[in-house]
Design an enzyme around this catalytic site. Structure first.
Site, PDB file in Angstrom:
ATOM      1  N   SER A  14       0.798  -1.227   0.000  1.00  0.00           N
ATOM      2  CA  SER A  14       0.000   0.000   0.000  1.00  0.00           C
ATOM      3  C   SER A  14       0.826   1.270   0.000  1.00  0.00           C
ATOM      4  CB  SER A  14      -0.932   0.005   1.219  1.00  0.00           C
ATOM      5  OG  SER A  14      -0.183   0.056   2.423  1.00  0.00           O
ATOM      6  N   TYR A 159      17.823  -5.073  11.096  1.00  0.00           N
ATOM      7  CA  TYR A 159      17.301  -5.092   9.731  1.00  0.00           C
ATOM      8  C   TYR A 159      18.268  -5.788   8.775  1.00  0.00           C
ATOM      9  CZ  TYR A 159      16.094  -3.273   5.101  1.00  0.00           C
ATOM     10  OH  TYR A 159      15.800  -3.168   3.759  1.00  0.00           O
TER      11      TYR A 159
END
Length: 253
Positions: A14, A159
């Site tokens: 999105s 990450y």
């Protein structure tokens, strides 16, 4: 299988890079599933801008049951199963070189959170789609990595480690699933200018990357999205287990 015949799931589709990936596949005629977790309004707007080629479906990629339901709903909507998976979802992370945790403060829970999003999420989507892909004798999986585990210009410990693990995951899946006509690859962008995740990055860091890159500019999300489309296209039909770095030449393999 041509792009126009594919049903493409983009997790985290999105916003940020995900929305550019969605638009790139839609541009080539594919049906696109816009997966989102919290950004319902943005997912709906993106779906509306594309039209009948897209559907927005909420699911937490770390929840296997929700992912299985996502695949069922996508197949019901388009009348055919998901053929192509882009594992793009990023769980609760910002590229902020000032606020990031250092070696003394990083906790194992931070690593676990990123491993859940990157590796567990990819495992859930592959397992949810694997049966149909085997029946079709066709499947495309593109995992989103990073150039940071090869060139950690900023030490985002949790990450970067999760994306390094995702490369190992990618190559093992490629080795096993190739016999079924399923390719599994990774596309690793550098720091992109600008996505939601990179919005906290200082201009100083962007300038360092820009001056160090052969193309003398920071990579745009649309450029990474086009490379992802390539891996799903017939032109990449003999490519699997690869990690293609798309960062303007900052990292050269």
């Amino acid at each position: 299988m041509e792009l126009k015949d594919q049903v493409v799931l983009v997790t985290g589709g999105s916003r940020g890079l995900g929305s550019d990936i969605v638009r790139a596949f839609a541009r080539e005629g594919a049906k696109v599933v816009i997966n989102y977790l919290n950004s319902e309004e943005r997912a709906a707007q993106l779906q509306q801008s594309i039209g009948d080629q897209a559907v927005a479906i909420q699911a937490d990629v770390t929840n296997a049951e929700q992912v299985r339901d996502l695949f069922k709903r996508a197949e019901s909507h388009f009348g055919k199963p998901v053929t192509t998976i882009v594992n793009n979802a990023l769980v609760n992370f910002k590229f902020d070189p000032i606020a990031k945790k250092d070696a003394a403060s990083i906790e194992w829970a931070d690593y676990q959170a990123q491993l859940e999003g990157a590796v567990h999420g990819a495992l859930n989507t592959i397992q949810a789609g694997l049966g149909q892909m085997k029946q079709l004798g066709f499947g495309r999986v593109i995992n989103i990595g990073t150039n940071l585990f090869q060139n950690p210009v900023v030490a985002y410990h949790d990450y970067t480690t999760s994306k390094a693990a995702l490369l190992g995951f990618t190559r093992n899946m490629a080795n096993e699933l190739g016999q079924h006509g399923i390719t599994v690859n990774m596309v690793s962008g550098g720091l992109l200018k600008v996505t939601d995740a990179s919005s906290a990055t200082s201009e100083e860091v962007f300038k360092i990357i820009e001056s160090s890159t052969p193309l003398r500019r920071v990579t745009d999300p649309t450029e990474v999205a086009d490379t992802i489309v390539f891996f799903a296209s017939p032109w990449a039909r003999a490519v699997t287990g690869q990690n293609l770095v798309v960062d303007g030449g900052l990292v050269m393999n």
